[in-house]
Design an enzyme around this catalytic site. Structure first.
Site, short mmCIF file in Angstrom:
data_model
loop_
_atom_site.label_atom_id
_atom_site.label_comp_id
_atom_site.label_asym_id
_atom_site.label_seq_id
_atom_site.Cartn_x
_atom_site.Cartn_y
_atom_site.Cartn_z
N GLU A 38 0.85 -1.19 0.00
CA GLU A 38 0.00 0.00 0.00
C GLU A 38 0.89 1.24 0.00
O GLU A 38 1.76 1.39 0.86
CB GLU A 38 -0.92 -0.03 1.23
CG GLU A 38 -1.62 1.27 1.57
CD GLU A 38 -2.51 1.82 0.46
OE1 GLU A 38 -3.35 1.08 -0.07
OE2 GLU A 38 -2.33 3.01 0.10
N HIS B 221 -33.59 -10.77 22.06
CA HIS B 221 -32.48 -11.39 22.76
C HIS B 221 -32.50 -12.89 22.51
O HIS B 221 -33.58 -13.47 22.54
CB HIS B 221 -32.60 -11.13 24.27
CG HIS B 221 -31.57 -11.86 25.06
ND1 HIS B 221 -30.25 -11.43 25.12
CD2 HIS B 221 -31.64 -13.00 25.80
CE1 HIS B 221 -29.57 -12.29 25.87
NE2 HIS B 221 -30.38 -13.25 26.30
N GLY C 260 -7.76 1.19 -7.39
CA GLY C 260 -8.88 2.08 -7.62
C GLY C 260 -9.48 1.88 -9.01
O GLY C 260 -9.00 1.05 -9.80
N ASP D 135 -21.13 4.87 -11.02
CA ASP D 135 -19.67 5.08 -10.94
C ASP D 135 -19.18 6.13 -11.93
O ASP D 135 -18.04 6.61 -11.81
CB ASP D 135 -18.94 3.76 -11.25
CG ASP D 135 -18.98 2.78 -10.08
OD1 ASP D 135 -19.70 3.05 -9.09
OD2 ASP D 135 -18.29 1.74 -10.15
P1 FAD Z 1 -21.15 -0.73 -13.85
O1 FAD Z 1 -21.61 -1.77 -12.93
O2 FAD Z 1 -19.69 -0.63 -14.17
O3 FAD Z 1 -21.99 -0.92 -15.19
C1 FAD Z 1 -21.79 -0.14 -16.31
C2 FAD Z 1 -22.26 -0.92 -17.51
O4 FAD Z 1 -22.24 -0.08 -18.64
C3 FAD Z 1 -21.40 -2.13 -17.84
O5 FAD Z 1 -22.19 -3.26 -17.97
C4 FAD Z 1 -20.74 -1.75 -19.17
O6 FAD Z 1 -20.53 -2.88 -20.02
C5 FAD Z 1 -21.76 -0.81 -19.76
N1 FAD Z 1 -21.21 0.16 -20.70
C6 FAD Z 1 -20.14 0.96 -20.54
N2 FAD Z 1 -19.99 1.77 -21.62
C7 FAD Z 1 -21.02 1.46 -22.46
C8 FAD Z 1 -21.42 1.94 -23.72
N3 FAD Z 1 -20.76 2.93 -24.34
N4 FAD Z 1 -22.50 1.37 -24.31
C9 FAD Z 1 -23.19 0.36 -23.71
N5 FAD Z 1 -22.85 -0.12 -22.50
C10 FAD Z 1 -21.78 0.43 -21.88
N6 FAD Z 1 -20.01 -2.17 -4.68
C11 FAD Z 1 -20.81 -2.38 -3.62
O7 FAD Z 1 -21.69 -1.57 -3.35
N7 FAD Z 1 -20.68 -3.50 -2.84
C12 FAD Z 1 -19.73 -4.42 -3.09
O8 FAD Z 1 -19.63 -5.41 -2.36
C13 FAD Z 1 -18.87 -4.24 -4.19
N8 FAD Z 1 -17.94 -5.14 -4.49
C14 FAD Z 1 -17.15 -4.97 -5.59
C15 FAD Z 1 -16.18 -5.90 -5.86
C16 FAD Z 1 -15.34 -5.75 -6.96
C17 FAD Z 1 -14.30 -6.79 -7.26
C18 FAD Z 1 -15.52 -4.62 -7.81
C19 FAD Z 1 -14.65 -4.46 -9.03
C20 FAD Z 1 -16.49 -3.67 -7.55
C21 FAD Z 1 -17.30 -3.83 -6.42
N9 FAD Z 1 -18.27 -2.89 -6.09
C22 FAD Z 1 -19.05 -3.07 -4.98
C23 FAD Z 1 -18.49 -1.69 -6.90
C24 FAD Z 1 -19.70 -1.88 -7.82
O9 FAD Z 1 -19.50 -3.01 -8.62
C25 FAD Z 1 -19.90 -0.65 -8.65
O10 FAD Z 1 -20.00 0.48 -7.81
C26 FAD Z 1 -21.17 -0.75 -9.48
O11 FAD Z 1 -21.15 -1.88 -10.32
C27 FAD Z 1 -21.34 0.52 -10.33
O12 FAD Z 1 -22.54 0.42 -11.04
P2 FAD Z 1 -22.74 1.23 -12.41
O13 FAD Z 1 -24.04 0.78 -12.95
O14 FAD Z 1 -22.49 2.65 -12.19
O15 FAD Z 1 -21.56 0.72 -13.36
P1 NAD Z 2 -9.72 1.76 -3.27
O1 NAD Z 2 -9.75 3.19 -3.61
O2 NAD Z 2 -10.63 1.22 -2.23
O3 NAD Z 2 -8.25 1.35 -2.81
C1 NAD Z 2 -7.12 1.51 -3.61
C2 NAD Z 2 -5.90 1.52 -2.70
O4 NAD Z 2 -4.75 1.46 -3.52
C3 NAD Z 2 -5.80 2.78 -1.86
O5 NAD Z 2 -5.53 2.44 -0.52
C4 NAD Z 2 -4.64 3.53 -2.50
O6 NAD Z 2 -3.91 4.30 -1.59
C5 NAD Z 2 -3.81 2.38 -3.03
N1 NAD Z 2 -2.94 2.74 -4.15
C6 NAD Z 2 -3.23 3.55 -5.19
N2 NAD Z 2 -2.18 3.60 -6.04
C7 NAD Z 2 -1.23 2.78 -5.53
C8 NAD Z 2 0.06 2.40 -5.96
N3 NAD Z 2 0.58 2.88 -7.10
N4 NAD Z 2 0.77 1.53 -5.20
C9 NAD Z 2 0.24 1.03 -4.04
N5 NAD Z 2 -0.99 1.38 -3.58
C10 NAD Z 2 -1.72 2.23 -4.33
O7 NAD Z 2 -9.89 1.00 -4.68
P2 NAD Z 2 -10.16 -0.52 -5.00
O8 NAD Z 2 -9.87 -1.38 -3.84
O9 NAD Z 2 -9.47 -0.76 -6.29
O10 NAD Z 2 -11.72 -0.52 -5.24
C11 NAD Z 2 -12.28 0.28 -6.31
C12 NAD Z 2 -13.67 0.72 -5.99
O11 NAD Z 2 -14.54 -0.39 -6.00
C13 NAD Z 2 -13.76 1.39 -4.66
O12 NAD Z 2 -14.09 2.73 -4.85
C14 NAD Z 2 -14.84 0.70 -3.92
O13 NAD Z 2 -15.81 1.60 -3.49
C15 NAD Z 2 -15.45 -0.28 -4.92
N6 NAD Z 2 -15.57 -1.57 -4.22
C16 NAD Z 2 -16.45 -1.66 -3.18
C17 NAD Z 2 -16.54 -2.83 -2.46
C18 NAD Z 2 -17.48 -2.90 -1.31
O14 NAD Z 2 -18.35 -2.05 -1.21
N7 NAD Z 2 -17.36 -3.88 -0.43
C19 NAD Z 2 -15.74 -3.91 -2.79
C20 NAD Z 2 -14.86 -3.79 -3.83
C21 NAD Z 2 -14.78 -2.60 -4.55
#
Ligand code: FAD
Ligand code: NAD
Length: 481
Positions: free
Chosen positions: A211, A454, A281, A322
């Site tokens: 990190e 409880h 990120g 997002d």
């Molecule tokens: P997305 O889910 O990214 O969907 C966007 C869609 O748009 C995609 O299907 C893409 O194919 C489509 N698209 C893009 N450009 C175009 C285009 N030009 N034309 C047509 N289609 C297009 N969030 C949580 O709240 N809880 C969690 O536990 C959690 N866990 C996660 C774990 C991982 C490993 C990751 C990577 C993310 C996680 N997230 C979690 C984050 C969550 O997945 C996102 O915040 C969420 O999916 C965002 O929703 P969205 O609809 O904005 O975008």
């Molecule tokens: P994050 O922003 O949570 O964490 C990224 C981490 O990488 C940070 O601590 C940052 O300081 C570190 N970092 C950045 N550049 C670096 C470098 N060059 N070398 C070493 N460390 C570096 O991002 P993530 O874990 O990739 O998740 C992405 C997004 O997906 C988040 O915004 C999160 O909200 C979403 N997500 C949510 C959940 C959940 O809700 N449970 C689960 C997975 C992902």
């Protein structure tokens, strides 16, 4: 002639598909364009969340947690489990099945609500026209009274560790390993790094998390972040803070490894891994989404600029999830999707951005809503804190889930709850009752006066609320009354 809709949504992730369903429920003729496709070139709805995010990661977290329980936690209950084994391909296949059930579920919901799903990549042109490039290369044009941009996000790549989808992977690749890597490196101790690092560590990987920042989980209340680091380190995650990755070199040959160079407070270092996950990120997917003539404004980082109601700079064009400012969370995007749909028909729906709940699905889970102590100190606000540990909660003892605590922070004058922070078993679900309470402006006293079943883990929330004013019954009150 272009097909005409009341609403065209670009992107069928949680923000887009929820917006589309709500629009259709409200009587609007709605289409949702999605570029994610299956082997038949048909659109797959559900976005990052269902395909490669929330759901698959939780499936692997649950499977790997059961493996750990069977290996180490049954004994205390008097259960002997010998010869416990993990079949990684079976675990990955189960995850894929859950994903496919849920993505087909969205398709069914579209059918039931009469949302027209369109396979292809959408691009907003001038005058609320949407150009769709189909997977066979053909192009069609749609026009709409309103367009909702919901193209979501993608993992950020960093030059010192380019993803090759073999040895160096992003979060998507880390959900697909077919065997447990012996030595796993993770760049980034954020949500993904800790969740997916936990999965593979539970299955036997030696996990090192690099990190860049000196602080661990700076967005989390300091007391909980400290507790989380202690617990996760004990579970085997070697978390190296202040570690700046400077380069990586993948070896040649059959059994490939990657040597990662980084600098920390002690100087230059190297570490060798069998797999490396880059989790630093995510970035908005706004490239190829907007024609120059569309008029929609992007900020410097590529996010679509919107106001509090998710309206863009162009009337009738909205953006959510997002792709826009704020936390990248599925539930935040879904709420925005509903708000946009309702605003289109003239309702004044709002999203309460002050009460977005956050969860990190490690074990124990870390969940919070509202302000941390650090934020309140910085704001110079007076507050009282009540906390209660799971170690003395009867239900937690019965379940042998004794790590962690609940911490509630309330305004010193009004007693209104300003924040709740939980690290512990089922923290995510328990937190939800505090989100509801805070949505209704509850005071700590209100929660203290509420009857809790409880024995439940939630009694910890009750006692923490009572402790805010020195009234906890089953623990020693720090604050005397
Ligand atoms: P997305 O889910 O990214 O969907 C966007 C869609 O748009 C995609 O299907 C893409 O194919 C489509 N698209 C893009 N450009 C175009 C285009 N030009 N034309 C047509 N289609 C297009 N969030 C949580 O709240 N809880 C969690 O536990 C959690 N866990 C996660 C774990 C991982 C490993 C990751 C990577 C993310 C996680 N997230 C979690 C984050 C969550 O997945 C996102 O915040 C969420 O999916 C965002 O929703 P969205 O609809 O904005 O975008
Ligand atoms: P994050 O922003 O949570 O964490 C990224 C981490 O990488 C940070 O601590 C940052 O300081 C570190 N970092 C950045 N550049 C670096 C470098 N060059 N070398 C070493 N460390 C570096 O991002 P993530 O874990 O990739 O998740 C992405 C997004 O997906 C988040 O915004 C999160 O909200 C979403 N997500 C949510 C959940 C959940 O809700 N449970 C689960 C997975 C992902």
């Amino acid at each position: 002639m272009s097909d005409k809709y009341d609403v065209v949504v670009i992107g069928g992730g949680p923000a887009g598909y929820v917006a589309a369903i709500r629009c259709a429920q409200l009587g609007l003729k709605t289409a949702c364009v999605e570029k994610w496709k299956d082997e038949k070139d048909e659109a797959v709805f559900g976005g990052t969340c269902l395909n490669v995010g929330c759901i698959p990661s939780k499936a692997l977290l649950d499977s790997s947690h059961k493996y750990v329980e069977a290996q180490h936690d049954f004994e205390v209950h008097g259960i002997t489990a010998t010869g416990v084994k993990i079949d990684v391909p079976a675990m990955i296949a189960r995850k894929a099945k859950i994903v496919s059930q849920l993505t087909s579920g969205v398709k069914q919901l579209f059918g039931a609500n009469k949302v027209v799903g369109i396979a292809g990549a959408g691009k907003l042109l001038a005058g609320k026209k949407v150009q769709v490039t189909k997977h066979d290369g053909s192009v069609e044009e749609l026009s709409a009274e309103n367009v909702i941009l919901a193209a979501g996000s993608a993992p950020i790549n960093i030059p010192p560790a380019p993803v090759d989808n073999d040895v160096i992977v992003d979060s998507t690749g880390a959900l697909e390993f077919q065997s447990t890597p012996k030595r796993l490196g993770v760049i980034g101790a954020g949500v993904i790094g800790l969740e997916l690092g936990s999965v593979w560590s539970r299955l036997g990987s030696e996990v090192t998390v690099l990190e860049a920042m000196d602080a661990f989980l700076p967005a989390v209340d300091g007391q909980l972040a400290k507790e989380a680091k202690k617990i996760l380190s004990k579970q085997g995650l070697d978390i190296k803070l202040g570690a700046k990755v400077t380069g990586s070199k993948v070896s040649k040959g059959k059994a490939k490894t990657v040597t990662v160079s980084y600098t920390d407070s002690e100087g230059e270092k190297e570490a060798v891994f069998d797999k490396l996950i880059v989790a630093v990120g995510r970035r908005p997917v706004s490239e190829n989404l907007l024609d120059d003539a569309s008029g929609v404004e992007l900020d410097k980082r590529g996010f679509v600029v919107v106001d509090d109601t998710c309206a863009t700079s162009v009337p009738g064009v909205w953006a959510c999830g997002d792709l826009v400012r704020g936390p990248m969370l599925a539930h935040k995007g879904m709420e925005e999707g509903v708000m946009v749909a309702e605003r289109i028909i003239g309702k004044k729906t709002q999203v309460n951005y002050d009460l977005v709940p956050f969860v990190i699905y490690t074990h124990p889970e870390i969940a919070w809503v509202g302000k941390t102590e650090e934020q309140l100190k910085e704001e110079g606000r007076e507050y009282n804190v009540g906390s209660f540990p799971f170690s003395i909660n009867g239900r937690a003892m019965a379940a042998n889930e004794k790590d962690g605590m609940v911490k509630i922070i309330a305004d010193a004058k009004t007693d209104r709850v300003l924040g709740c922070h939980i690290i512990g078993p089922s923290a995510a679900d328990m937190m939800q009752q505090m989100v509801i309470a805070m949505e209704f402006s509850a005071s700590a006293e209100d929660i203290g006066l509420t009857m809790f079943s409880h024995p439940t883990l939630s009694e910890t929330v009750h006692e923490a609320a009572l402790a805010v004013n020195g009234h906890a019954i089953h623990g020693v009150n720090k604050r005397k009354r």
